[in-house]
Scaffold this active site. Structure first.
Site, PDB file in Angstrom:
ATOM      1  N   ASP A 244       4.907   5.769   5.497  1.00  0.00           N
ATOM      2  CA  ASP A 244       4.345   4.664   6.269  1.00  0.00           C
ATOM      3  C   ASP A 244       3.877   5.138   7.645  1.00  0.00           C
ATOM      4  O   ASP A 244       4.250   6.221   8.115  1.00  0.00           O
ATOM      5  CB  ASP A 244       5.425   3.571   6.423  1.00  0.00           C
TER       6      ASP A 244
ATOM      7  N   ASP B 133       0.099  -5.717   3.109  1.00  0.00           N
ATOM      8  CA  ASP B 133       1.386  -6.408   2.980  1.00  0.00           C
ATOM      9  C   ASP B 133       1.182  -7.811   2.412  1.00  0.00           C
ATOM     10  O   ASP B 133       2.144  -8.475   2.027  1.00  0.00           O
ATOM     11  CB  ASP B 133       2.087  -6.501   4.341  1.00  0.00           C
TER      12      ASP B 133
END
Ligand code: GLA
Length: 705
Positions: free
Chosen positions: A445, A514
């Site tokens: 990430d 997301d």
């Protein structure tokens, strides 16, 4: 005005495209043609020398340049003349290197063009070499300059924000310049994605129109400039963003730009996408032809609130669903400062002894014992102000020495220009993977961009930060890939903040957003599908969105399927459906991952979407259809016309992935249709609000296991 024509031509050709360069009598290199493939007999007729191919700044250039160099003596010009070229066959493509030099100054520029004939992809990159004894400064250094001549140009761009990635917009390009760029450094694609289409004459549809698709293989600041000049010619300049990024080139040094990748289709956007997908799977994405792992992630279900026992229990859920891997997300690390929220601990990549008293090794083994693989989340380029790493190495962090620290998601970026930091980041991943051989997957990430940036390592060369950062990242990834050549890794950046082919060389897939709301994901995945194949687009079923589980599952099936949901909260029917869905997906995924994508109904045009994937042999296909129409009385539902099938073949049609006890939405007619019928008459889907279908089309000579 009398034009001086040169005779020498250089032809870059693929199965669908021809790019012609002419070397003028003045020895400058001109782009004379870019478009649909030509007959070799006609090349000689093309002698257009209006457009210098890689136009430098400071001499006769009147518009946006491809390259700008400040010479050692302060002269702000570059003049590029053809020297020689070299053509070679390399690994499935033809590589042409064209050497250009300045007659007055010791600067050499090589244009490197790679033509992939079958996939109809051309890549363009440039090396710039300072052959002098004194330093020069590169002020602009594009990977590619292309010229188009048409009455009108239409640009399709993709932009957004966190949880709103890849909004698609189409605008005409008129006189003047339009720039699409990123200045974010890391998480570079958060607002603008490094991808575009330019259509000539009129907007291109999925199946018609002349269109160029382009993207830059660079995990950092990019810049696309589209300039329409006084003659209505369009130049497209693509490369690293030179904003705040002058590059000093010392004596004897060379600078290599990343590749700009493009394809030209005269049959609309669909063909352009299929070209990119084929090329990506064959050459660009790590293990692009290999299967992917389905997974269960714990982020949406637990956040950072979990312990060892809870995780081991979640492994059982993964096993029940039948997925391949359990992915442990954020929150497992931090000794002095446990990672219980996003204010602390990035940089301290040791297990939190309270949550995981027996460590990652225990978890990896426990998962393996239960028959499921184990993967782990890392954000190795980042540091929290509250961390041991920050305390020990404040000089490893990108931050201005004389201004307040500026946080985004409460964190800072490490200075990856520094080789010591590169070693640290490499070690974080290597040590984590070395804990136990059963750690089989990494989610990498990167949750913030760069602001208030200053590299303690680069000292007086601050203009190098953004570029050197990405070079540092690639060095780390190169080393990791030497040791772990095939370990599957997901490229994530607070959702889709890093979606480019520079990164995908090292990663098997990326996290697009997301936002996993079923309806919004249709749009987001539709956007990415224009440039990236389905096996790279991770798509998880979560509890975002108010659509039925069936709808959300069908959407996720169009990409690389995973779950990120409390399986324990599913009712009996939902669980039974989900188990079957995983099994069905395993059957269909070879077609979805490796087949040809046809986008049939565009969700931007009506409250409906349909996409299909056709196996290369045209013996099998999967159709996805979605419907969220609430006003059916005004809008009849038209049948969906399929594409890409063999007109002469007979196909069986079968709706799969149904909820237990529910009926098929398509008229299966006992199964038999010709490809011709399916492409001309199509399939009718009974509409309902938030209805969706997965339909398998097959000749019965199937190869799907
Ligand atoms: C980012 C990712 C999420 C999740 C969180 C964890 O936002 O996009 O999927 O991993 O970080 O902090």
């Amino acid at each position: 005005m009398q034009l001086v024509y040169g005779q020498e031509q250089l032809i870059i050709q693929t199965d669908q495209t021809t790019l012609v360069f002419t070397i003028g009598k003045d020895k400058k290199l001109y782009q004379s043609y870019l478009g649909a493939r030509l007959n070799p007999a006609d090349y000689a007729k093309i002698k257009d020398i209006r457009h210098e191919a890689y136009h430098p700044a400071g001499t006769d250039n009147l518009f946006e340049p491809a390259i700008q160099v400040l010479q050692a003596d302060g002269n702000p010009s570059l003049d590029l003349r053809y020297q020689k070229h070299d053509v070679q066959q390399v690994d499935g493509h033809q590589q042409t290197i064209i050497e250009l030099r300045d007659p007055q100054y010791p600067v050499k520029v090589n244009l490197i063009l790679k033509a992939f004939p079958k996939e109809s992809i051309i890549t363009s990159s440039v090396t710039i070499e300072n052959e002098g004894k004194k330093p020069v400064v590169l002020k602009q250094y594009a990977s590619s300059m292309l010229h188009l001549d048409a009455p009108n140009y239409w640009l399709t761009q993709f932009h957004g924000d966190w949880a709103a990635e890849m909004r698609m917009d189409e605008v005409p390009l008129n006189s003047g310049i339009k720039i699409i760029d990123s200045k974010l450094g890391a998480r570079a694609d958060m607002y603008q994605s490094p991808v575009f289409y330019v259509a000539e004459d009129k907007p291109a549809s999925e199946t018609t129109g002349k269109v160029l698709a382009g993207t830059l293989a660079w995990t950092g600041n990019f810049r696309f400039a589209f300039e329409v000049d006084n003659h209505n010619s369009l130049r497209i300049i693509s490369g690293i963003n030179n904003y705040n990024s002058e590059w000093p080139l010392a004596a004897g040094e060379q600078f290599n730009t990343p590749a700009f990748i493009f394809t030209f289709s005269d049959q609309g956007k669909g063909q352009a996408s299929r070209n990119l997908h084929d090329w990506a799977r064959n050459y660009a994405v790590l293990d692009g032809k290999e299967p992917r792992l389905t997974l269960l992630n714990n982020w949406e279900a637990t956040g950072m609130k979990f312990d060892q026992q809870k995780l081991v229990h979640l492994f059982d859920n993964g096993v029940t669903l039948g997925v391949d891997l359990f992915l442990l997300d954020d929150g497992w690390f931090g000794r002095k400062y446990p990672r219980d929220n996003d204010h602390t601990s990035l940089g301290d990549w040791q297990e939190d002894p309270k949550k995981l008293p027996d460590g990652l090794g225990y978890l990896a083994k426990a998962a393996t014992d239960k028959g499921i693989k184990f993967g782990v989340w890392l954000e190795p380029e980042m540091v929290s102000p509250k961390s041991e790493l920050y305390e020990k190495h404040p000089d490893w962090i990108l931050k201005l020495p004389n201004r307040d620290e500026h946080y985004y998601r409460n964190q800072l970026v490490l200075d990856l220009t520094n080789p010591k930091v590169q070693d640290f980041v490499y070690d974080v991943v290597d040590k984590t993977l070395s804990i136990d051989q059963h750690i089989a997957y990494v989610k990498w990430d990167c949750n913030r961009m760069m602001t208030n940036t200053y590299s303690p390592y680069l000292k007086h060369e601050q203009s190098k930060v953004a570029v050197a950062y990405v070079q540092g990242l690639y060095k780390v990834l190169d080393r990791l890939r030497q040791k772990y050549p095939h370990l599957p890794m997901m490229l994530c950046s607070g959702g889709g903040g890093r979606t480019d082919y520079g990164g995908l060389k090292y990663f098997t897939e990326f996290w697009p957003s997301d936002n996993t709301d079923g309806l919004e994901r249709i749009f987001i995945q539709w956007g990415y599908s224009n440039f990236f194949p389905a096996n790279t687009i991770a798509a998880h079923i979560t509890s975002w969105g108010k659509q039925p589980l069936k709808f959300r599952t069908d959407v996720a099936m169009m990409g690389k399927l995973g779950y990120d949901i409390e399986v324990g909260h599913m009712n009996e029917q939902e669980l039974a459906f989900s188990k079957l869905a995983v099994a069905t997906y395993k059957q269909l995924s070879p077609i979805i991952w490796q087949g040809d994508l046809y986008r049939l109904l565009n969700p931007y045009e009506q409250p409906q979407a349909a996409l299909m994937y056709v196996a290369k042999q045209k013996n099998e296909a999967v159709v996805f259809q979605f419907d969220w129409n609430t006003e059916r009385r005004n809008k009849p539902a038209y049948p969906v016309l399929l594409q890409g099938l063999d007109a002469k073949k007979q196909y069986r049609v079968e709706e799969v992935n149904l909820m237990p006890d529910s009926k098929s939405r398509v008229d299966e007619h006992g199964g038999a249709y010709s490809g011709d019928y399916l492409m001309k008459v199509g399939l009718h889907f009974n509409g309902q609000h938030y209805a969706s279908s997965v339909v398998k089309i097959s000749t019965g000579e199937g190869t799907t296991k």
